[in-house]
Design a protein around this motif. Structure first.
Motif, PDB file in Angstrom:
ATOM      1  N   HIS A   7       0.817  -1.214   0.000  1.00  0.00           N
ATOM      2  CA  HIS A   7       0.000   0.000   0.000  1.00  0.00           C
ATOM      3  C   HIS A   7       0.856   1.271   0.000  1.00  0.00           C
ATOM      4  CE1 HIS A   7       0.978  -0.816   4.206  1.00  0.00           C
ATOM      5  NE2 HIS A   7       0.770   0.466   4.451  1.00  0.00           N
ATOM      6  N   GLU A   8       2.135   1.153   0.334  1.00  0.00           N
ATOM      7  CA  GLU A   8       3.028   2.309   0.351  1.00  0.00           C
ATOM      8  C   GLU A   8       3.765   2.516  -0.964  1.00  0.00           C
ATOM      9  OE1 GLU A   8       5.830   1.945   3.523  1.00  0.00           O
ATOM     10  OE2 GLU A   8       4.316   1.429   5.039  1.00  0.00           O
ATOM     11  N   LEU A   9       3.693   1.536  -1.867  1.00  0.00           N
ATOM     12  CA  LEU A   9       4.628   1.496  -2.986  1.00  0.00           C
ATOM     13  C   LEU A   9       4.464   2.641  -3.982  1.00  0.00           C
ATOM     14  CD1 LEU A   9       4.824  -2.332  -3.672  1.00  0.00           C
ATOM     15  CD2 LEU A   9       6.739  -0.823  -3.138  1.00  0.00           C
ATOM     16  N   ILE A  10       3.246   2.986  -4.321  1.00  0.00           N
ATOM     17  CA  ILE A  10       3.067   4.008  -5.357  1.00  0.00           C
ATOM     18  C   ILE A  10       3.631   5.351  -4.896  1.00  0.00           C
ATOM     19  CG2 ILE A  10       1.351   5.371  -6.612  1.00  0.00           C
ATOM     20  CD1 ILE A  10      -0.293   2.813  -6.893  1.00  0.00           C
ATOM     21  N   GLU A  11       3.280   5.761  -3.692  1.00  0.00           N
ATOM     22  CA  GLU A  11       3.808   7.035  -3.189  1.00  0.00           C
ATOM     23  C   GLU A  11       5.315   6.960  -2.966  1.00  0.00           C
ATOM     24  OE1 GLU A  11       2.475  10.030  -3.040  1.00  0.00           O
ATOM     25  OE2 GLU A  11       0.822   9.057  -4.091  1.00  0.00           O
ATOM     26  N   TYR A  12       5.801   5.790  -2.572  1.00  0.00           N
ATOM     27  CA  TYR A  12       7.238   5.584  -2.386  1.00  0.00           C
ATOM     28  C   TYR A  12       7.981   5.798  -3.707  1.00  0.00           C
ATOM     29  CZ  TYR A  12      11.513   2.771  -1.517  1.00  0.00           C
ATOM     30  OH  TYR A  12      12.805   2.301  -1.402  1.00  0.00           O
ATOM     31  N   GLU A  13       7.512   5.148  -4.772  1.00  0.00           N
ATOM     32  CA  GLU A  13       8.179   5.283  -6.066  1.00  0.00           C
ATOM     33  C   GLU A  13       8.072   6.709  -6.604  1.00  0.00           C
ATOM     34  OE1 GLU A  13       7.980   0.866  -8.095  1.00  0.00           O
ATOM     35  OE2 GLU A  13       6.300   2.240  -8.447  1.00  0.00           O
ATOM     36  N   LEU A  14       6.868   7.258  -6.600  1.00  0.00           N
ATOM     37  CA  LEU A  14       6.688   8.614  -7.119  1.00  0.00           C
ATOM     38  C   LEU A  14       7.477   9.626  -6.303  1.00  0.00           C
ATOM     39  CD1 LEU A  14       2.855   8.597  -7.932  1.00  0.00           C
ATOM     40  CD2 LEU A  14       4.753   8.546  -9.565  1.00  0.00           C
ATOM     41  N   GLY A  15       7.485   9.454  -4.988  1.00  0.00           N
ATOM     42  CA  GLY A  15       8.219  10.373  -4.128  1.00  0.00           C
ATOM     43  C   GLY A  15       9.707  10.371  -4.424  1.00  0.00           C
ATOM     44  N   GLN A  16      10.263   9.194  -4.709  1.00  0.00           N
ATOM     45  CA  GLN A  16      11.694   9.119  -4.995  1.00  0.00           C
ATOM     46  C   GLN A  16      12.035   9.780  -6.334  1.00  0.00           C
ATOM     47  OE1 GLN A  16      12.941   4.988  -4.396  1.00  0.00           O
ATOM     48  NE2 GLN A  16      13.541   5.530  -2.321  1.00  0.00           N
ATOM     49  N   TYR A  17      11.152   9.663  -7.317  1.00  0.00           N
ATOM     50  CA  TYR A  17      11.398  10.347  -8.589  1.00  0.00           C
ATOM     51  C   TYR A  17      11.280  11.861  -8.427  1.00  0.00           C
ATOM     52  CZ  TYR A  17      12.080   6.529 -11.874  1.00  0.00           C
ATOM     53  OH  TYR A  17      12.615   5.469 -12.568  1.00  0.00           O
ATOM     54  N   ARG A  18      10.280  12.293  -7.682  1.00  0.00           N
ATOM     55  CA  ARG A  18      10.114  13.743  -7.489  1.00  0.00           C
ATOM     56  C   ARG A  18      11.293  14.328  -6.712  1.00  0.00           C
ATOM     57  NH1 ARG A  18       3.851  12.384  -6.357  1.00  0.00           N
ATOM     58  NH2 ARG A  18       3.052  12.822  -8.457  1.00  0.00           N
ATOM     59  N   LYS A  19      11.763  13.611  -5.700  1.00  0.00           N
ATOM     60  CA  LYS A  19      12.921  14.088  -4.927  1.00  0.00           C
ATOM     61  C   LYS A  19      14.174  14.096  -5.808  1.00  0.00           C
ATOM     62  CE  LYS A  19      14.940  15.272  -0.982  1.00  0.00           C
ATOM     63  NZ  LYS A  19      16.308  14.782  -0.995  1.00  0.00           N
TER      64      LYS A  19
END
Length: 327
Positions: free
Chosen positions: A304-316
């Motif tokens: 359940h954390e994966l989508i925000e985890y992946e997107l967050g790392q690209y945005r950072k």
């Protein structure tokens, strides 16, 4: 050196619907190519790396439509596959249809620098790489396309240069800037050797977990780990006037490099102690401290954390690169 920066899809495998296909952990509502294009636009990218799986079933009309769309956006484009499983005829056809000058391939399935895991097959894999490159070159020459071979945790810097020199100007290198550690080379040493042959970069990063038998490499936003991207681009700039660079985040599983075990060194040439020391010293930057949680949500079964985890790392990553003038 002019750097045109964009995105690579392989650090977004859950978000895009590529991770765990056919298993209960697959994301059936993956964003796919459309979601990838939207994210590239959101982050201000001007280049895009297109996975072969998105293109293989496209008609000529669909490829023409995608080309027109990318032309309107002003984006440079690279196609992406693997040498062992990719369909070179398909890739060349798609490259011509999309006006893509480069096709990126991983050479073997070996990871973590672990040639011993292949056993006797390591030499068979080398023979296969040579056979497939030899067969590909006439097709690449006829199409005016360059095949970019990646340092995909299997070959050393000098071995990659050897392939380029053997097969000529239609075989060059895509430099995964974090994948020097799995073959026991420091980022700066690796960059110095391959710089004249690099045409595209994967701007990736890792944080290290130090283990008794070696180290683990764990994904993180580009710029938050141990890879000195700015210094590496300075080296590349001495040999290149322009470069495509795509943000890539590592896999959802860590890479465990067991180079303190004798068997790991199977298939490698002898190494100078100073060169190995440079690799191990570079790993120390921003490493995980003992007891610090390093497992990704995928490894902790926290899907359940994966989508925000992946997107967050690209945005950072995009924010980090913009801060140092690389995007």
């Amino acid at each position: 050196m002019k750097i045109t920066t964009g995105l690579n899809p392989y650090g977004l495998t859950y978000y895009l619907g590529l991770q765990g296909a056919g298993t209960p952990r697959h994301n059936p509502n993956g964003a796919g190519l459309e979601g990838f294009i939207r994210l590239t636009q959101e982050l201000g990218g001007k280049a895009i790396e297109l996975w072969e799986g998105w293109l293989k079933d496209m008609s000529d009309a669909e490829l023409a439509s995608l080309r027109a769309r990318l032309d309107d956006l002003g984006w440079k484009r690279v196609l992406s596959s693997g040498l062992q499983h990719g369909d070179m005829d398909l890739l060349v056809r798609c490259a011509k249809a999309l006006d893509a000058k480069f096709i990126r391939v991983a050479l073997t399935p070996i990871l973590c620098g672990d040639r011993a895991a292949a056993g006797p097959r390591w030499h068979e894999l080398i023979a296969s790489v040579n056979q497939k490159l030899e067969a590909a070159v006439p097709k690449l020459e006829a199409a005016g396309v360059v095949l970019l071979i990646e340092n995909h945790q299997d070959f050393t810097s000098r071995e990659l240069v050897g392939f380029c020199e053997e097969y000529g100007p239609h075989v060059r290198i895509v430099f995964d800037m974090a994948n020097t550690f799995p073959v026991a080379e420091s980022p700066l040493d690796f960059a110095r050797v391959i710089a004249p042959y690099v045409r595209h970069c994967h701007v990736k990063d890792y944080r290290a977990v130090i283990e008794p038998d070696g180290f683990r490499l764990v994904r993180c936003p580009s710029g938050d780990g141990c890879v000195p991207h700015k210094e590496m681009f300075d080296i590349l700039a001495k040999h290149n006037d322009e470069m495509i660079a795509c943000i890539e985040i590592g896999a959802l599983d860590d890479r465990h490099v067991k180079l303190y075990t004798p068997e790991w060194w199977h298939g490698y040439a002898p190494k100078q102690a100073e060169d190995l020391a440079a690799c191990l010293l570079a790993l120390q930057r921003n490493r995980f401290e003992p007891g610090e949680e390093w497992r990704t949500p995928w490894q902790r079964n926290a899907d359940h954390e994966l989508i925000e985890y992946e997107l967050g790392q690209y945005r950072k990553s995009a924010a980090n690169l913009k801060a140092i003038g690389l995007m």
